[in-house]
Scaffold this motif. Structure first.
Motif, PDB file in Angstrom:
ATOM      1  N   MET A 114      -0.486  -5.933   5.155  1.00 30.91           N
ATOM      2  CA  MET A 114      -1.261  -5.979   3.914  1.00 30.91           C
ATOM      3  C   MET A 114      -2.363  -4.931   3.929  1.00 30.91           C
ATOM      4  O   MET A 114      -2.594  -4.246   2.931  1.00 30.91           O
ATOM      5  N   ARG A 115      -3.043  -4.796   5.036  1.00 31.38           N
ATOM      6  CA  ARG A 115      -4.121  -3.807   5.139  1.00 31.38           C
ATOM      7  C   ARG A 115      -3.591  -2.379   5.091  1.00 31.38           C
ATOM      8  O   ARG A 115      -4.131  -1.528   4.401  1.00 31.38           O
ATOM      9  N   ALA A 116      -2.546  -2.119   5.852  1.00 34.01           N
ATOM     10  CA  ALA A 116      -2.056  -0.752   6.014  1.00 34.01           C
ATOM     11  C   ALA A 116      -1.259  -0.247   4.825  1.00 34.01           C
ATOM     12  O   ALA A 116      -1.375   0.916   4.455  1.00 34.01           O
ATOM     13  N   ARG A 117      -0.454  -1.086   4.238  1.00 35.70           N
ATOM     14  CA  ARG A 117       0.493  -0.621   3.232  1.00 35.70           C
ATOM     15  C   ARG A 117       0.098  -0.916   1.801  1.00 35.70           C
ATOM     16  O   ARG A 117       0.344  -0.120   0.928  1.00 35.70           O
ATOM     17  N   ALA A 118      -0.440  -2.054   1.549  1.00 36.39           N
ATOM     18  CA  ALA A 118      -0.722  -2.435   0.167  1.00 36.39           C
ATOM     19  C   ALA A 118      -2.204  -2.360  -0.167  1.00 36.39           C
ATOM     20  O   ALA A 118      -2.589  -2.497  -1.310  1.00 36.39           O
ATOM     21  N   ARG A 154     -11.523 -10.692   1.866  1.00 37.43           N
ATOM     22  CA  ARG A 154     -11.647 -10.621   3.324  1.00 37.43           C
ATOM     23  C   ARG A 154     -10.404 -11.238   3.934  1.00 37.43           C
ATOM     24  O   ARG A 154     -10.186 -12.432   3.833  1.00 37.43           O
ATOM     25  N   LEU A 155      -9.601 -10.385   4.547  1.00 42.61           N
ATOM     26  CA  LEU A 155      -8.360 -10.866   5.141  1.00 42.61           C
ATOM     27  C   LEU A 155      -8.578 -11.526   6.488  1.00 42.61           C
ATOM     28  O   LEU A 155      -7.653 -12.093   7.051  1.00 42.61           O
ATOM     29  N   ASP A 156      -9.799 -11.474   6.998  1.00 43.18           N
ATOM     30  CA  ASP A 156     -10.078 -12.094   8.292  1.00 43.18           C
ATOM     31  C   ASP A 156     -10.529 -13.548   8.133  1.00 43.18           C
ATOM     32  O   ASP A 156     -10.917 -14.187   9.095  1.00 43.18           O
ATOM     33  N   THR A 157     -10.426 -14.061   6.928  1.00 44.62           N
ATOM     34  CA  THR A 157     -10.762 -15.467   6.684  1.00 44.62           C
ATOM     35  C   THR A 157      -9.465 -16.271   6.564  1.00 44.62           C
ATOM     36  O   THR A 157      -8.385 -15.717   6.669  1.00 44.62           O
ATOM     37  N   ALA A 158      -9.569 -17.534   6.307  1.00 46.19           N
ATOM     38  CA  ALA A 158      -8.396 -18.405   6.181  1.00 46.19           C
ATOM     39  C   ALA A 158      -7.723 -18.146   4.842  1.00 46.19           C
ATOM     40  O   ALA A 158      -8.040 -18.768   3.833  1.00 46.19           O
ATOM     41  N   GLY A 203      -4.214 -18.088   4.476  1.00 47.87           N
ATOM     42  CA  GLY A 203      -2.820 -18.510   4.562  1.00 47.87           C
ATOM     43  C   GLY A 203      -2.269 -19.209   3.344  1.00 47.87           C
ATOM     44  O   GLY A 203      -1.130 -18.979   2.949  1.00 47.87           O
ATOM     45  N   ASP A 204      -3.049 -20.076   2.719  1.00 46.44           N
ATOM     46  CA  ASP A 204      -2.559 -20.845   1.580  1.00 46.44           C
ATOM     47  C   ASP A 204      -3.111 -20.353   0.245  1.00 46.44           C
ATOM     48  O   ASP A 204      -2.963 -21.032  -0.774  1.00 46.44           O
ATOM     49  N   THR A 205      -3.706 -19.177   0.246  1.00 47.92           N
ATOM     50  CA  THR A 205      -4.209 -18.566  -0.983  1.00 47.92           C
ATOM     51  C   THR A 205      -3.109 -17.681  -1.553  1.00 47.92           C
ATOM     52  O   THR A 205      -2.473 -16.926  -0.814  1.00 47.92           O
ATOM     53  N   SER A 206      -2.869 -17.771  -2.837  1.00 48.41           N
ATOM     54  CA  SER A 206      -1.783 -16.977  -3.427  1.00 48.41           C
ATOM     55  C   SER A 206      -2.092 -15.484  -3.303  1.00 48.41           C
ATOM     56  O   SER A 206      -3.254 -15.070  -3.271  1.00 48.41           O
ATOM     57  N   PHE A 207      -1.016 -14.695  -3.233  1.00 48.46           N
ATOM     58  CA  PHE A 207      -1.198 -13.248  -3.179  1.00 48.46           C
ATOM     59  C   PHE A 207      -1.956 -12.769  -4.405  1.00 48.46           C
ATOM     60  O   PHE A 207      -2.789 -11.874  -4.314  1.00 48.46           O
ATOM     61  N   LEU A 208      -1.679 -13.362  -5.569  1.00 52.26           N
ATOM     62  CA  LEU A 208      -2.364 -12.985  -6.794  1.00 52.26           C
ATOM     63  C   LEU A 208      -3.873 -13.201  -6.662  1.00 52.26           C
ATOM     64  O   LEU A 208      -4.673 -12.334  -7.023  1.00 52.26           O
ATOM     65  N   GLU A 209      -4.264 -14.352  -6.121  1.00 50.46           N
ATOM     66  CA  GLU A 209      -5.686 -14.633  -5.917  1.00 50.46           C
ATOM     67  C   GLU A 209      -6.316 -13.664  -4.916  1.00 50.46           C
ATOM     68  O   GLU A 209      -7.519 -13.412  -4.969  1.00 50.46           O
ATOM     69  N   LEU A 210      -5.507 -13.134  -4.014  1.00 49.48           N
ATOM     70  CA  LEU A 210      -5.994 -12.170  -3.027  1.00 49.48           C
ATOM     71  C   LEU A 210      -6.031 -10.750  -3.584  1.00 49.48           C
ATOM     72  O   LEU A 210      -6.447  -9.825  -2.890  1.00 49.48           O
ATOM     73  N   GLY A 211      -5.599 -10.598  -4.837  1.00 50.59           N
ATOM     74  CA  GLY A 211      -5.646  -9.290  -5.479  1.00 50.59           C
ATOM     75  C   GLY A 211      -4.366  -8.481  -5.358  1.00 50.59           C
ATOM     76  O   GLY A 211      -4.358  -7.286  -5.644  1.00 50.59           O
ATOM     77  N   TYR A 212      -3.272  -9.114  -4.951  1.00 49.17           N
ATOM     78  CA  TYR A 212      -1.988  -8.436  -4.816  1.00 49.17           C
ATOM     79  C   TYR A 212      -1.075  -8.833  -5.965  1.00 49.17           C
ATOM     80  O   TYR A 212      -0.661  -9.985  -6.059  1.00 49.17           O
ATOM     81  N   ASP A 213      -0.766  -7.876  -6.838  1.00 50.03           N
ATOM     82  CA  ASP A 213       0.142  -8.170  -7.947  1.00 50.03           C
ATOM     83  C   ASP A 213       1.579  -8.141  -7.447  1.00 50.03           C
ATOM     84  O   ASP A 213       1.845  -7.904  -6.268  1.00 50.03           O
ATOM     85  N   SER A 214       2.518  -8.378  -8.350  1.00 47.29           N
ATOM     86  CA  SER A 214       3.920  -8.480  -7.941  1.00 47.29           C
ATOM     87  C   SER A 214       4.443  -7.180  -7.337  1.00 47.29           C
ATOM     88  O   SER A 214       5.252  -7.202  -6.406  1.00 47.29           O
ATOM     89  N   LEU A 215       3.966  -6.053  -7.814  1.00 52.59           N
ATOM     90  CA  LEU A 215       4.376  -4.769  -7.248  1.00 52.59           C
ATOM     91  C   LEU A 215       3.881  -4.620  -5.808  1.00 52.59           C
ATOM     92  O   LEU A 215       4.620  -4.154  -4.929  1.00 52.59           O
ATOM     93  N   ALA A 216       2.652  -5.038  -5.567  1.00 51.03           N
ATOM     94  CA  ALA A 216       2.105  -4.987  -4.205  1.00 51.03           C
ATOM     95  C   ALA A 216       2.872  -5.922  -3.276  1.00 51.03           C
ATOM     96  O   ALA A 216       3.128  -5.572  -2.111  1.00 51.03           O
ATOM     97  N   VAL A 217       3.270  -7.084  -3.786  1.00 51.26           N
ATOM     98  CA  VAL A 217       4.027  -8.020  -2.958  1.00 51.26           C
ATOM     99  C   VAL A 217       5.414  -7.442  -2.662  1.00 51.26           C
ATOM    100  O   VAL A 217       5.936  -7.604  -1.555  1.00 51.26           O
ATOM    101  N   LEU A 218       6.009  -6.728  -3.607  1.00 48.93           N
ATOM    102  CA  LEU A 218       7.278  -6.048  -3.346  1.00 48.93           C
ATOM    103  C   LEU A 218       7.112  -5.007  -2.237  1.00 48.93           C
ATOM    104  O   LEU A 218       7.980  -4.859  -1.376  1.00 48.93           O
ATOM    105  N   GLU A 219       6.023  -4.286  -2.265  1.00 55.15           N
ATOM    106  CA  GLU A 219       5.735  -3.307  -1.215  1.00 55.15           C
ATOM    107  C   GLU A 219       5.575  -4.012   0.133  1.00 55.15           C
ATOM    108  O   GLU A 219       6.096  -3.555   1.147  1.00 55.15           O
ATOM    109  N   ILE A 220       4.865  -5.115   0.139  1.00 57.57           N
ATOM    110  CA  ILE A 220       4.695  -5.892   1.375  1.00 57.57           C
ATOM    111  C   ILE A 220       6.061  -6.361   1.870  1.00 57.57           C
ATOM    112  O   ILE A 220       6.367  -6.260   3.067  1.00 57.57           O
TER     113      ILE A 220
END
Length: 87
Positions: free
Chosen positions: A15-19, A26-30, A32-49
């Motif tokens: 996630m840090r390197a590619r998207a 802050r990816l160094d927090t918990a 795990g159960d937060t949606s990618f969308l809430e983390l700021g990753y749209d569907s295109l970013a998730v495809l890249e991941i």
């Protein structure tokens, strides 16, 4: 060669390197159960991941993989299922 196990740390590294990381996330927090969308990753970013995961662990990801990976924990679980099936 297939990886043996995929971890949340592996995913965060991708996630840090590619998207990238959205401002204020802050990816160094918990995360795990937060949606990618809430983390700021749209569907295109998730495809890249998804593509980077497939490259890294050596599995082919099915077309519906993105819909089956709504959170980082779900993504790790899904990838590990794919790895287990690939053995």
């Amino acid at each position: 060669m297939l990886a043996e196990k995929f971890t949340l740390s592996d995913l965060i590294e991708i996630m840090r390197a590619r998207a990238g990381v959205a401002e204020g996330v802050r990816l160094d927090t918990a995360i795990g159960d937060t949606s990618f969308l809430e983390l700021g990753y749209d569907s295109l970013a998730v495809l890249e991941i998804q593509a980077r995961i497939a490259e890294r662990v050596g599995v082919s990801m099915p077309d519906d993989a993105v819909s089956r990976m709504p959170t980082p924990n779900a993504a790790v679980e899904f990838v590990n299922q794919q790895l287990a099936q690939g053995r």
